[in-house]
Scaffold this active site. Structure first.
Site, PDB file in Angstrom:
ATOM      1  N   ASP A 111       0.841  -1.185   0.000  1.00 25.50           N
ATOM      2  CA  ASP A 111       0.000   0.000   0.000  1.00 25.50           C
ATOM      3  C   ASP A 111       0.885   1.246   0.000  1.00 25.50           C
ATOM      4  OD1 ASP A 111      -2.609   1.311   0.261  1.00 25.50           O
ATOM      5  OD2 ASP A 111      -3.215  -0.534   1.261  1.00 25.50           O
ATOM      6  N   ASP A 144      -3.299   4.620  -2.267  1.00 30.52           N
ATOM      7  CA  ASP A 144      -4.448   5.088  -1.500  1.00 30.52           C
ATOM      8  C   ASP A 144      -4.883   6.484  -1.975  1.00 30.52           C
ATOM      9  OD1 ASP A 144      -6.131   4.580   0.965  1.00 30.52           O
ATOM     10  OD2 ASP A 144      -5.194   6.478   1.564  1.00 30.52           O
ATOM     11  N   GLU A 202      -6.387   3.855  -6.030  1.00 29.57           N
ATOM     12  CA  GLU A 202      -7.721   4.030  -5.462  1.00 29.57           C
ATOM     13  C   GLU A 202      -8.211   5.423  -5.847  1.00 29.57           C
ATOM     14  OE1 GLU A 202     -10.000   3.832  -1.136  1.00 29.57           O
ATOM     15  OE2 GLU A 202      -8.003   4.715  -1.281  1.00 29.57           O
ATOM     16  N   HIS A 231     -11.018  -3.851   2.516  1.00 28.15           N
ATOM     17  CA  HIS A 231     -11.006  -3.505   3.944  1.00 28.15           C
ATOM     18  C   HIS A 231     -11.975  -2.375   4.294  1.00 28.15           C
ATOM     19  CE1 HIS A 231      -8.380  -0.684   1.944  1.00 28.15           C
ATOM     20  NE2 HIS A 231      -8.434   0.111   2.988  1.00 28.15           N
ATOM     21  N   ASP A 232     -12.493  -1.672   3.272  1.00 32.30           N
ATOM     22  CA  ASP A 232     -13.425  -0.571   3.499  1.00 32.30           C
ATOM     23  C   ASP A 232     -14.869  -0.923   3.168  1.00 32.30           C
ATOM     24  OD1 ASP A 232     -11.531   1.269   4.391  1.00 32.30           O
ATOM     25  OD2 ASP A 232     -11.126   2.044   2.380  1.00 32.30           O
TER      26      ASP A 232
END
Length: 560
Positions: free
Chosen positions: A98, A199, A255, A329-330
């Site tokens: 990440d 991210d 993302e 994860h979100d």
């Protein structure tokens, strides 16, 4: 179409805090992941995307980074990370890390310096503005509720944080910031990392919306609303590609909230030299009320899903590349969200996997998806840990007077903690995740839904996912074939076909719990036809013009 290893791969996301704890402190760690690599090898995935493991005060579960070149104590050491990378590469698994560079932690050395004084050399590493008419510089709000500006009494100015107050946004206008990020990326790539998931990378260009500040102060200009995909984001990514990414054989996925297919083409068109693919969120908003927040629920309309996924399939064909995902994860667990996590949990989980994995793009599996883990319903708000969830509850219940029971229903459906409950390895205490007390409670259904059970049952969701992955490796049509929606007007069946070099792949998915009869359009004449996969083990391989699909049934036929 150009062939690439990352187009032909299947990615498995690990959220390290919840995957496997090796030392009994209740927090998943790197040695725990190392101990489960053979499990991932058995599943057949090609790439692991590892959520942040860098040094962090953990305000937003590791997405607030205080040192990008060190490992968080909770997770282990840099030596543990190196052993993990070696273990993955020995098994033919690549590692994607990440990259969180829209913001840092407020405990990062740069920000500690930045807030010391207005003339500090690191001041313009972040976005500072004086008060406007005695208040905040703009009316922007944080993604985690409240204002996006935090007042710092020491210097009498506000700093921007689009997320938590402990996540100040970096100033990408400053070339020193960009070069620092690029050097950090090289640090990890030179250690052998195989790529980055970036991210909220399309939020890094934002100062254009803030300037000229003097005009705002004079009252001669209005605040401009902040939007992602700012004017210089493509310049920054092309510079990143030129200086870093192009020098390595790696995979990149950004993302990108708030993108359209047209915007995504600019990010992922190979000629532009930016990113390989992006995560977009349009299909993740189809079960929320239009114009409202994700907590404001509405039932999914299958027509909306067909239209949306088909739009992305067509728009990026030969003009970019899709990321295919239901979970991360979100996001809540898809079997609870779009499937049936009760009577038809196994069938609907397999159907949803089929629908996604047969499309064009790179599929992502989130930990536990391959065994059909479900959403959790904790009895009280105090059982939750997610900052977004807790802030929303505080705002709606304590500040706006909403009914707590209604708010909890939204949390049961959409809280990020649905994805973050510990991985369910077996039926022993704490699901085999830890010998201690887990940082977040285990879903109570772990005694029946767990890896041990899945591995012992040849009809389990796990082996079905293993088969989906194997098919993708065997048949180029699944990776590279053209996509066309069929039966667009059917209210309960999502059907499409893929074509490549004279072959045709037919994908049929009943999205609901009633039997459905469908009449297929006329299929081209082929020499052979075979049923590649079905989520009902006794399904006949014969295909006729009229078919009856069982509840949540999925079938994939190949015509050659």
């Amino acid at each position: 179409m150009e062939k690439n290893w990352w187009k032909e791969s299947v990615v498995y996301q690990i959220y390290p805090r919840s995957f496997k704890d090796s030392n009994g402190d209740g927090i998943g760690d790197l040695p725990g992941i190392l101990s489960k690599l053979d499990y991932l090898k058995t599943l057949g995935i090609d790439v692991v995307w590892l959520s942040p493991v860098y040094q962090s005060p953990n305000d937003d579960n590791g997405y607030d980074i205080s040192n990008y070149r060190e490992i968080m104590d909770d997770f282990g050491t840099l030596e543990d990370w190196e052993k993990l990378l070696q273990g993955m590469h020995e098994r033919g698994i690549r590692l994607v890390m990440d990259l969180v560079v829209n913001h840092t932690s407020d405990e990062h050395a740069y920000f500690v310096e930045s807030r010391k004084s207005k003339d500090n050399p690191y001041r313009d590493y972040y976005i500072w503005r004086p008060p406007l008419n005695g208040g905040q510089p703009t009316d922007w709000t944080s993604a985690f509720s409240g204002s996006a500006w935090a007042y710092d009494e020491h210097t009498g100015e506000y700093y921007l944080h689009l997320f938590s107050k402990k996540q100040p946004d970096l100033n990408w206008e400053n070339p020193k910031v960009r070069n620092s990020v690029f050097e950090m990326m090289k640090f990890w790539l030179d250690k052998g990392v195989d790529g980055f998931r970036m991210d909220v990378i399309n939020m890094i260009s934002k100062t254009e919306f803030l300037s000229p500040y003097d005009d705002f102060a004079k009252g001669t200009a209005k605040n401009k609303a902040y939007h992602p995909n700012g004017p210089r984001v493509h310049d920054y990514l092309q510079e990143m590609n030129r200086k870093v990414l192009s020098k390595y054989d790696i995979m990149t996925v950004g993302e990108c909230p708030g993108v359209t297919p047209e915007i995504t083409q600019r990010y992922t068109d190979t000629d532009r030299k930016e990113l390989n693919m992006v995560f977009q969120f349009e299909h993740m908003g189809l079960d929320q009320q239009e114009g409202k927040e994700k907590w404001d629920l509405k039932p999914l309309n299958l027509f909306d899903l067909k239209e949306n996924l088909s739009k992305w399939q067509k728009a990026l064909h030969e003009k970019g590349w899709n990321s295919l995902y239901w979970n991360n994860h979100d996001q809540p667990r898809v079997v609870s969200r779009f499937g049936n996590d009760g009577e038809y949990r196994v069938e609907s989980a397999k159907m949803l996997g089929t629908l996604l994995h047969m499309m064009q793009g790179t599929p992502y599996i989130y930990q536990g998806e391959e065994i059909g883990m479900t959403n959790v319903r904790f009895p009280a708000i105090d059982d939750y840990r997610d900052i977004e969830t807790l802030n929303m509850y505080q705002e709606r219940v304590h500040e706006q007077g909403a009914n707590p029971e209604d708010v909890m229903q939204s949390i049961y459906a959409k809280s990020r903690d649905n994805a973050r409950t510990p991985m369910q390895w077996d039926e022993s205490k704490q699901a085999g995740f830890t010998s201690g007390m887990p940082w977040l409670a285990v879903n109570p259904n772990y005694q029946t839904i767990n890896v041990k059970q899945a591995l012992a049952d040849k009809q389990s969701i796990f082996y079905y996912y293993k088969q989906l992955i194997a098919l993708r490796k065997k048949y180029a049509i699944i990776v590279y074939g053209d996509y066309d929606l069929i039966l667009p007007e059917h209210p309960h069946v999502f059907a499409y076909q893929r074509t490549l070099n004279g072959q045709l792949l037919l994908v049929l998915c009943n999205f609901y719990e009633n039997k459905e009869t469908i009449t297929l359009p006329e299929l081209p004449k082929h020499d052979t036809e075979q049923l590649l996969i079905s989520n009902y083990p006794d399904e006949t391989s014969e295909i006729t013009e009229t078919l009856e699909l069982k509840p949540y049934e999925a079938r994939v036929y190949l015509f050659s």
